[in-house]
Design a protein around this motif. Structure first.
Motif, PDB file in Angstrom:
ATOM      1  N   VAL A  40      32.324  67.542  25.526  1.00  0.00           N
ATOM      2  CA  VAL A  40      33.038  68.425  24.587  1.00  0.00           C
ATOM      3  C   VAL A  40      33.633  67.615  23.449  1.00  0.00           C
ATOM      4  N   ARG A  41      34.112  66.436  23.749  1.00  0.00           N
ATOM      5  CA  ARG A  41      34.667  65.580  22.692  1.00  0.00           C
ATOM      6  C   ARG A  41      33.620  65.349  21.596  1.00  0.00           C
ATOM      7  N   LEU A  42      32.372  65.118  21.987  1.00  0.00           N
ATOM      8  CA  LEU A  42      31.295  64.952  21.008  1.00  0.00           C
ATOM      9  C   LEU A  42      30.981  66.267  20.297  1.00  0.00           C
ATOM     10  N   LEU A  43      30.961  67.351  21.064  1.00  0.00           N
ATOM     11  CA  LEU A  43      30.571  68.651  20.508  1.00  0.00           C
ATOM     12  C   LEU A  43      31.581  69.203  19.518  1.00  0.00           C
ATOM     13  N   LEU A  44      32.847  68.870  19.697  1.00  0.00           N
ATOM     14  CA  LEU A  44      33.852  69.354  18.748  1.00  0.00           C
ATOM     15  C   LEU A  44      33.615  68.769  17.366  1.00  0.00           C
ATOM     16  N   ASP A  45      33.070  67.555  17.319  1.00  0.00           N
ATOM     17  CA  ASP A  45      32.766  66.913  16.040  1.00  0.00           C
ATOM     18  C   ASP A  45      31.388  67.301  15.517  1.00  0.00           C
ATOM     19  N   PRO A  74      28.693  70.029  16.910  1.00  0.00           N
ATOM     20  CA  PRO A  74      28.224  70.979  17.920  1.00  0.00           C
ATOM     21  C   PRO A  74      26.707  71.047  18.062  1.00  0.00           C
ATOM     22  N   MET A  75      25.976  70.782  17.008  1.00  0.00           N
ATOM     23  CA  MET A  75      24.518  70.867  17.075  1.00  0.00           C
ATOM     24  C   MET A  75      23.885  69.503  17.323  1.00  0.00           C
ATOM     25  N   LEU A  76      24.652  68.592  17.892  1.00  0.00           N
ATOM     26  CA  LEU A  76      24.180  67.248  18.204  1.00  0.00           C
ATOM     27  C   LEU A  76      22.856  67.305  18.963  1.00  0.00           C
ATOM     28  N   ASP A  77      21.903  66.512  18.513  1.00  0.00           N
ATOM     29  CA  ASP A  77      20.616  66.371  19.195  1.00  0.00           C
ATOM     30  C   ASP A  77      20.773  65.202  20.160  1.00  0.00           C
ATOM     31  N   GLY A 113      21.343  70.821  19.397  1.00  0.00           N
ATOM     32  CA  GLY A 113      22.095  71.763  20.218  1.00  0.00           C
ATOM     33  C   GLY A 113      21.841  71.640  21.713  1.00  0.00           C
ATOM     34  N   ASP A 114      21.046  70.660  22.150  1.00  0.00           N
ATOM     35  CA  ASP A 114      20.745  70.564  23.586  1.00  0.00           C
ATOM     36  C   ASP A 114      21.974  70.224  24.424  1.00  0.00           C
ATOM     37  N   LEU A 115      22.859  69.389  23.912  1.00  0.00           N
ATOM     38  CA  LEU A 115      24.083  69.086  24.654  1.00  0.00           C
ATOM     39  C   LEU A 115      24.990  70.312  24.703  1.00  0.00           C
ATOM     40  N   LEU A 116      25.058  71.044  23.611  1.00  0.00           N
ATOM     41  CA  LEU A 116      25.866  72.262  23.564  1.00  0.00           C
ATOM     42  C   LEU A 116      25.382  73.262  24.618  1.00  0.00           C
ATOM     43  N   LEU A 117      24.090  73.474  24.692  1.00  0.00           N
ATOM     44  CA  LEU A 117      23.561  74.429  25.671  1.00  0.00           C
ATOM     45  C   LEU A 117      23.788  73.947  27.100  1.00  0.00           C
ATOM     46  N   ALA A 118      23.682  72.654  27.324  1.00  0.00           N
ATOM     47  CA  ALA A 118      23.984  72.130  28.657  1.00  0.00           C
ATOM     48  C   ALA A 118      25.438  72.417  29.009  1.00  0.00           C
TER      49      ALA A 118
END
Length: 141
Positions: free
Chosen positions: A67-72, A74-77, A83-88
């Motif tokens: 989540v720490r990564l996704l807050l910065d 969100p569509m991180l590959d 967005g694969d990390l977001l969906l996980a």
């Protein structure tokens, strides 16, 4: 306990018992998850976090890192697609999110702010997964 204070420790240390080595017939994924349990949390990259979250391994430690990564971003590959990390993360069990209501709220805010064009590039069904996560009721605990 602030789980981010333990970035120099491994999941085998923090989430006992330590796992035995995988069997000789283990799949590549199983071998990889076992390897990742012996890596210091601070050294886990986005692809590693995606693997651990997707496999629901030690979510009490890896979900906050993801989540720490996704807050910065969100569509991180992380490995497969944007967005694969977001969906996980959004597919982690509700019981895991119950440990982190503040992170769940912050991630919901990020998801709600995603432009339609970002959601459109996700795999089929992803928009529904995001909507389901945003709509989940807060924990009663």
């Amino acid at each position: 306990m602030d789980r981010l204070l333990h970035l120099d420790r491994t999941l085998d240390e923090l989430d006992p018992p330590a796992w035995a080595p995988p069997g000789s017939d283990a799949t590549r994924l199983v071998r990889r998850v076992h390897e990742l349990r012996r890596v210091a949390l601070g050294e886990l990259g986005p692809a590693d976090l995606r693997t651990l979250v997707s496999q629901q391994v030690a979510l009490s430690y890896v979900l906050p890192l993801a989540v720490r990564l996704l807050l910065d971003e969100p569509m991180l590959d992380a490995y497969f697609y944007e967005g694969d990390l977001l969906l996980a993360a959004v597919n982690a069990p509700a019981s895991a999110w119950d440990m982190f209501p503040d992170l769940r709220t912050r991630l919901r805010t990020v998801i709600t702010a995603l432009p339609d064009t970002a959601v459109a590039v996700l795999p089929r069904g992803a928009a529904e997964e995001l909507t389901r996560f945003v709509a989940q009721p807060e924990s009663l605990h």
